[in-house]
Design a protein around this motif. Sequence first.
Motif, PDB file in Angstrom:
ATOM      1  N   GLN A  42       0.836  -1.200   0.000  1.00  0.00           N
ATOM      2  CA  GLN A  42       0.000   0.000   0.000  1.00  0.00           C
ATOM      3  C   GLN A  42       0.873   1.254   0.000  1.00  0.00           C
ATOM      4  N   ARG A  43       1.934   1.255   0.770  1.00  0.00           N
ATOM      5  CA  ARG A  43       2.842   2.414   0.803  1.00  0.00           C
ATOM      6  C   ARG A  43       3.555   2.581  -0.538  1.00  0.00           C
ATOM      7  N   LEU A  44       3.960   1.471  -1.140  1.00  0.00           N
ATOM      8  CA  LEU A  44       4.588   1.522  -2.461  1.00  0.00           C
ATOM      9  C   LEU A  44       3.619   2.097  -3.487  1.00  0.00           C
ATOM     10  N   PHE A  45       2.370   1.678  -3.407  1.00  0.00           N
ATOM     11  CA  PHE A  45       1.331   2.181  -4.300  1.00  0.00           C
ATOM     12  C   PHE A  45       1.208   3.695  -4.175  1.00  0.00           C
ATOM     13  N   ILE A  46       1.124   4.182  -2.947  1.00  0.00           N
ATOM     14  CA  ILE A  46       0.971   5.619  -2.697  1.00  0.00           C
ATOM     15  C   ILE A  46       2.191   6.385  -3.195  1.00  0.00           C
ATOM     16  N   LEU A  47       3.382   5.849  -2.963  1.00  0.00           N
ATOM     17  CA  LEU A  47       4.605   6.504  -3.412  1.00  0.00           C
ATOM     18  C   LEU A  47       4.642   6.605  -4.940  1.00  0.00           C
ATOM     19  N   ILE A  48       4.384   5.503  -5.627  1.00  0.00           N
ATOM     20  CA  ILE A  48       4.416   5.500  -7.094  1.00  0.00           C
ATOM     21  C   ILE A  48       3.344   6.427  -7.656  1.00  0.00           C
ATOM     22  N   ALA A  49       2.141   6.363  -7.096  1.00  0.00           N
ATOM     23  CA  ALA A  49       1.053   7.218  -7.579  1.00  0.00           C
ATOM     24  C   ALA A  49       1.399   8.695  -7.382  1.00  0.00           C
ATOM     25  N   GLY A  50       1.956   9.032  -6.246  1.00  0.00           N
ATOM     26  CA  GLY A  50       2.318  10.422  -5.978  1.00  0.00           C
ATOM     27  C   GLY A  50       3.397  10.928  -6.926  1.00  0.00           C
ATOM     28  N   LEU A  51       4.409  10.107  -7.158  1.00  0.00           N
ATOM     29  CA  LEU A  51       5.473  10.504  -8.084  1.00  0.00           C
ATOM     30  C   LEU A  51       4.941  10.648  -9.507  1.00  0.00           C
ATOM     31  N   TRP A  52       4.092   9.722  -9.909  1.00  0.00           N
ATOM     32  CA  TRP A  52       3.533   9.751 -11.262  1.00  0.00           C
ATOM     33  C   TRP A  52       2.650  10.982 -11.474  1.00  0.00           C
ATOM     34  N   VAL A  53       1.743  11.222 -10.550  1.00  0.00           N
ATOM     35  CA  VAL A  53       0.860  12.385 -10.674  1.00  0.00           C
ATOM     36  C   VAL A  53       1.686  13.673 -10.612  1.00  0.00           C
ATOM     37  N   GLY A  54       2.708  13.683  -9.782  1.00  0.00           N
ATOM     38  CA  GLY A  54       3.602  14.836  -9.734  1.00  0.00           C
ATOM     39  C   GLY A  54       4.286  15.075 -11.074  1.00  0.00           C
ATOM     40  N   SER A  55       4.683  13.994 -11.753  1.00  0.00           N
ATOM     41  CA  SER A  55       5.321  14.153 -13.064  1.00  0.00           C
ATOM     42  C   SER A  55       4.327  14.683 -14.094  1.00  0.00           C
ATOM     43  N   LEU A  56       3.083  14.219 -14.023  1.00  0.00           N
ATOM     44  CA  LEU A  56       2.052  14.743 -14.929  1.00  0.00           C
ATOM     45  C   LEU A  56       1.868  16.242 -14.744  1.00  0.00           C
ATOM     46  N   LEU A  57       1.756  16.651 -13.507  1.00  0.00           N
ATOM     47  CA  LEU A  57       1.534  18.065 -13.210  1.00  0.00           C
ATOM     48  C   LEU A  57       2.754  18.909 -13.589  1.00  0.00           C
ATOM     49  N   ALA A  58       3.941  18.391 -13.317  1.00  0.00           N
ATOM     50  CA  ALA A  58       5.159  19.134 -13.648  1.00  0.00           C
ATOM     51  C   ALA A  58       5.304  19.318 -15.153  1.00  0.00           C
ATOM     52  N   VAL A  59       5.087  18.252 -15.903  1.00  0.00           N
ATOM     53  CA  VAL A  59       5.223  18.334 -17.357  1.00  0.00           C
ATOM     54  C   VAL A  59       4.165  19.262 -17.946  1.00  0.00           C
ATOM     55  N   GLY A  60       2.924  19.071 -17.565  1.00  0.00           N
ATOM     56  CA  GLY A  60       1.834  19.813 -18.176  1.00  0.00           C
ATOM     57  C   GLY A  60       1.729  21.262 -17.774  1.00  0.00           C
ATOM     58  N   TYR A  61       2.078  21.558 -16.533  1.00  0.00           N
ATOM     59  CA  TYR A  61       1.803  22.891 -16.036  1.00  0.00           C
ATOM     60  C   TYR A  61       3.049  23.691 -15.655  1.00  0.00           C
ATOM     61  N   LEU A  62       4.228  23.060 -15.759  1.00  0.00           N
ATOM     62  CA  LEU A  62       5.481  23.783 -15.513  1.00  0.00           C
ATOM     63  C   LEU A  62       6.413  23.706 -16.724  1.00  0.00           C
ATOM     64  N   VAL A  63       6.714  22.482 -17.167  1.00  0.00           N
ATOM     65  CA  VAL A  63       7.699  22.294 -18.226  1.00  0.00           C
ATOM     66  C   VAL A  63       7.205  22.848 -19.566  1.00  0.00           C
ATOM     67  N   ALA A  64       6.022  22.443 -19.986  1.00  0.00           N
ATOM     68  CA  ALA A  64       5.516  22.897 -21.294  1.00  0.00           C
ATOM     69  C   ALA A  64       5.386  24.426 -21.362  1.00  0.00           C
ATOM     70  N   PRO A  65       4.790  25.082 -20.367  1.00  0.00           N
ATOM     71  CA  PRO A  65       4.743  26.546 -20.437  1.00  0.00           C
ATOM     72  C   PRO A  65       6.137  27.175 -20.436  1.00  0.00           C
TER      73      PRO A  65
END
Length: 154
Positions: free
Chosen positions: A4-27
Amino acid sequence: MGAQRLFILIAGLWVGSLLAVGYLVAPAIFSTMTDRQAAGMVAGSIFRIEAYLSLIVCIGLMVLANLLVNRGLHQFRIIRWILLAMLLCSIAAAFIFIPWMNSLRDDALLQGMPVMLSPSATLFGRLHGASSIFFMLQSILGIYLVWRLSDRQQ
């Protein structure tokens, strides 16, 4: 507990990468580069990589969510539906929007013009808008996923 902790860690990192790419890197790419065509190609390449990464991570998380449900953590049933919706967004990006837009861009470049000055400009704009909506939906679902995972009550 470890799964469960591994799941939360992976999900958090993945969603963080989505947000970083879409709303920080691309702009940042578009605000830094003066050539909009080149900036679009760089951003498109990054979004393609993110889409493939999302496919892999999402499938892995769905497998792990099934394992957790089978272990009696029934709160992960709704998580599987969120992941399925996010997976569909990734499939649409990786196999429909990005290849189609790349094809239109390549065709325009072969004709010696940027895609936004080509006869395909309207279609490209619509595809870009639709892909942006799917990415925004995936981002919102990702935020909701992490929100649900952070709830101790689940």
